[in-house]
Design a protein around this motif. Sequence first.
Motif, PDB file in Angstrom:
ATOM      1  N   SER A 115      70.554  25.895  -3.931  1.00 46.46           N
ATOM      2  CA  SER A 115      69.949  27.187  -3.604  1.00 46.46           C
ATOM      3  C   SER A 115      68.427  27.143  -3.645  1.00 46.46           C
ATOM      4  O   SER A 115      67.762  28.072  -3.190  1.00 46.46           O
ATOM      5  CB  SER A 115      70.453  28.276  -4.558  1.00 46.46           C
ATOM      6  OG  SER A 115      69.980  28.074  -5.871  1.00 46.46           O
ATOM      7  N   GLN A 116      67.851  26.057  -4.179  1.00 47.74           N
ATOM      8  CA  GLN A 116      66.400  25.932  -4.257  1.00 47.74           C
ATOM      9  C   GLN A 116      65.811  25.143  -3.097  1.00 47.74           C
ATOM     10  O   GLN A 116      64.595  25.094  -2.927  1.00 47.74           O
ATOM     11  CB  GLN A 116      66.013  25.242  -5.579  1.00 47.74           C
ATOM     12  CG  GLN A 116      66.470  25.980  -6.814  1.00 47.74           C
ATOM     13  CD  GLN A 116      65.924  27.392  -6.858  1.00 47.74           C
ATOM     14  OE1 GLN A 116      64.721  27.610  -6.748  1.00 47.74           O
ATOM     15  NE2 GLN A 116      66.807  28.369  -7.007  1.00 47.74           N
ATOM     16  N   ARG A 117      66.675  24.529  -2.317  1.00 45.36           N
ATOM     17  CA  ARG A 117      66.203  23.666  -1.232  1.00 45.36           C
ATOM     18  C   ARG A 117      66.009  24.463   0.049  1.00 45.36           C
ATOM     19  O   ARG A 117      66.936  25.078   0.560  1.00 45.36           O
ATOM     20  CB  ARG A 117      67.209  22.542  -0.987  1.00 45.36           C
ATOM     21  CG  ARG A 117      67.284  21.544  -2.108  1.00 45.36           C
ATOM     22  CD  ARG A 117      68.521  20.682  -2.022  1.00 45.36           C
ATOM     23  NE  ARG A 117      68.776  20.169  -0.685  1.00 45.36           N
ATOM     24  CZ  ARG A 117      69.853  19.464  -0.350  1.00 45.36           C
ATOM     25  NH1 ARG A 117      70.767  19.216  -1.268  1.00 45.36           N
ATOM     26  NH2 ARG A 117      70.007  19.035   0.875  1.00 45.36           N
ATOM     27  N   ARG A 118      64.800  24.429   0.568  1.00 47.33           N
ATOM     28  CA  ARG A 118      64.526  25.055   1.849  1.00 47.33           C
ATOM     29  C   ARG A 118      63.192  24.546   2.375  1.00 47.33           C
ATOM     30  O   ARG A 118      62.295  24.169   1.600  1.00 47.33           O
ATOM     31  CB  ARG A 118      64.481  26.573   1.730  1.00 47.33           C
ATOM     32  CG  ARG A 118      63.299  27.065   0.960  1.00 47.33           C
ATOM     33  CD  ARG A 118      63.199  28.561   0.994  1.00 47.33           C
ATOM     34  NE  ARG A 118      62.094  28.947   0.123  1.00 47.33           N
ATOM     35  CZ  ARG A 118      61.783  30.188  -0.143  1.00 47.33           C
ATOM     36  NH1 ARG A 118      62.490  31.165   0.368  1.00 47.33           N
ATOM     37  NH2 ARG A 118      60.776  30.469  -0.924  1.00 47.33           N
ATOM     38  N   VAL A 119      63.055  24.538   3.673  1.00 42.93           N
ATOM     39  CA  VAL A 119      61.814  24.138   4.325  1.00 42.93           C
ATOM     40  C   VAL A 119      61.033  25.415   4.614  1.00 42.93           C
ATOM     41  O   VAL A 119      61.483  26.265   5.387  1.00 42.93           O
ATOM     42  CB  VAL A 119      62.091  23.365   5.633  1.00 42.93           C
ATOM     43  CG1 VAL A 119      60.782  22.956   6.297  1.00 42.93           C
ATOM     44  CG2 VAL A 119      62.951  22.135   5.351  1.00 42.93           C
ATOM     45  N   SER A 120      59.869  25.569   3.974  1.00 34.64           N
ATOM     46  CA  SER A 120      59.075  26.776   4.173  1.00 34.64           C
ATOM     47  C   SER A 120      58.486  26.809   5.579  1.00 34.64           C
ATOM     48  O   SER A 120      58.461  25.798   6.298  1.00 34.64           O
ATOM     49  CB  SER A 120      57.950  26.841   3.142  1.00 34.64           C
ATOM     50  OG  SER A 120      56.997  25.820   3.390  1.00 34.64           O
ATOM     51  N   ALA A 121      57.976  27.958   5.973  1.00 36.46           N
ATOM     52  CA  ALA A 121      57.393  28.103   7.311  1.00 36.46           C
ATOM     53  C   ALA A 121      56.200  27.160   7.484  1.00 36.46           C
ATOM     54  O   ALA A 121      56.022  26.542   8.547  1.00 36.46           O
ATOM     55  CB  ALA A 121      56.971  29.553   7.533  1.00 36.46           C
ATOM     56  N   ALA A 122      55.372  27.046   6.440  1.00 37.64           N
ATOM     57  CA  ALA A 122      54.206  26.159   6.516  1.00 37.64           C
ATOM     58  C   ALA A 122      54.636  24.701   6.631  1.00 37.64           C
ATOM     59  O   ALA A 122      54.073  23.926   7.415  1.00 37.64           O
ATOM     60  CB  ALA A 122      53.329  26.354   5.281  1.00 37.64           C
ATOM     61  N   GLN A 123      55.659  24.323   5.848  1.00 33.38           N
ATOM     62  CA  GLN A 123      56.162  22.949   5.921  1.00 33.38           C
ATOM     63  C   GLN A 123      56.783  22.668   7.274  1.00 33.38           C
ATOM     64  O   GLN A 123      56.604  21.587   7.833  1.00 33.38           O
ATOM     65  CB  GLN A 123      57.187  22.717   4.812  1.00 33.38           C
ATOM     66  CG  GLN A 123      56.596  22.636   3.419  1.00 33.38           C
ATOM     67  CD  GLN A 123      57.665  22.569   2.348  1.00 33.38           C
ATOM     68  OE1 GLN A 123      58.799  23.037   2.532  1.00 33.38           O
ATOM     69  NE2 GLN A 123      57.334  22.001   1.202  1.00 33.38           N
ATOM     70  N   ALA A 124      57.509  23.633   7.816  1.00 28.51           N
ATOM     71  CA  ALA A 124      58.143  23.451   9.123  1.00 28.51           C
ATOM     72  C   ALA A 124      57.102  23.165  10.194  1.00 28.51           C
ATOM     73  O   ALA A 124      57.277  22.267  11.032  1.00 28.51           O
ATOM     74  CB  ALA A 124      58.959  24.689   9.481  1.00 28.51           C
ATOM     75  N   ALA A 125      55.997  23.921  10.171  1.00 22.51           N
ATOM     76  CA  ALA A 125      54.937  23.713  11.164  1.00 22.51           C
ATOM     77  C   ALA A 125      54.316  22.332  11.009  1.00 22.51           C
ATOM     78  O   ALA A 125      54.057  21.628  12.002  1.00 22.51           O
ATOM     79  CB  ALA A 125      53.875  24.799  11.013  1.00 22.51           C
ATOM     80  N   GLU A 126      54.114  21.915   9.766  1.00 26.24           N
ATOM     81  CA  GLU A 126      53.520  20.608   9.491  1.00 26.24           C
ATOM     82  C   GLU A 126      54.458  19.486   9.915  1.00 26.24           C
ATOM     83  O   GLU A 126      54.028  18.492  10.529  1.00 26.24           O
ATOM     84  CB  GLU A 126      53.206  20.505   7.996  1.00 26.24           C
ATOM     85  CG  GLU A 126      52.361  19.303   7.618  1.00 26.24           C
ATOM     86  CD  GLU A 126      51.957  19.309   6.154  1.00 26.24           C
ATOM     87  OE1 GLU A 126      51.116  18.492   5.771  1.00 26.24           O
ATOM     88  OE2 GLU A 126      52.499  20.145   5.398  1.00 26.24           O
TER      89      GLU A 126
END
Length: 349
Positions: free
Chosen positions: A157-168
Amino acid sequence: MENSSFSPNNVNEPLGSEDKSHVSLNSNVKWNDNIERELTKEDIIPYVGMKFDTEDHAYRFYNVYVGFAGFSIRKDWRNKSKLDNETVMSRKFACFKEGFKKIKDYDDKVSRKDIRTGCLAHVVISRELSGKYVVTSFVKDHNHELASPRSKHKLPSQRRVSAAQAAEVEMANRSGIRQKLIFEFISQHVGGRENVGCTSKDISNHLTAKRMKEMKEGEAYTLLHYFKSKQTENQSFFYDIQLDVDKQITNIFWADAKMVLDYVYFGDVVCFYTTYRTNKNLRPFAPFIGFNHHKESVLFGAALLYDETAASFEWLFKTFLKAMCGKKPKTIFTDQDPAMAKAISEVFP
């Protein structure tokens, strides 16, 4: 003190009662990745009576808390309104080790390791007449060890790709950087893997999902849909695609029935070159061209290539032979590219 209500845009209201540590969110602050990272465990310990604007706010709030505590949660049962069968009236968020795995007849299937321990830690929320959700039950204690700060980023439940990470990640991927190196770069940038908030597998899944979405909506899907429709019309239509290790389309080849027939009669001499650039990504377009008995040019097949490496050319030439039932040309005219020459020597010795 009156019970507080939590929402992403809440005005200066405490998240807990007077004897609890709390943070205040002003009206200009919205619930986002930065807010979640700035909160501490003491700020967000749930309690019976705590209110939330929506079910999702309650889940995200609890999920931030469990991240600090060192365990994962899953959405358990829910009760919907009997009036519209849509509105959630109550819901339970449970520790991911709650309960026990049901004993089933797995036949020859390999069963996963049972990690459940019957843990009772949970939060239950119920909907009030006002539309808000209130915590009606909260169990804090666990019957198992909790994850350490260095390993909590691996909790589901703690694992996710944030919007900033996705763009990078997407920008690095477009630049041709390998996925493993992308994850290592992000890890170094934030001071270690435990601070990334996701795993390398999550990065890979994000890029795969993005590519699949683009393929459904973009050029690749349109092209493949066209090829399939042509093959339905005529079984002699031939096409093939090559995927890389990340299941992404790299090279495409196609030849219709007329191209194959022309090659049967006029395929002794073939001209092949990749000087055309046709799409927005400037991918090489590679036609196989010959001449008929009227000295007119005829097309034997065509390809869109990801790059001009020996590996791509070797795949293309082998695919061309497969389309042409194994018949090799007697003479090939090329632009003397070294990678192309190497592939020709391997496939057309």
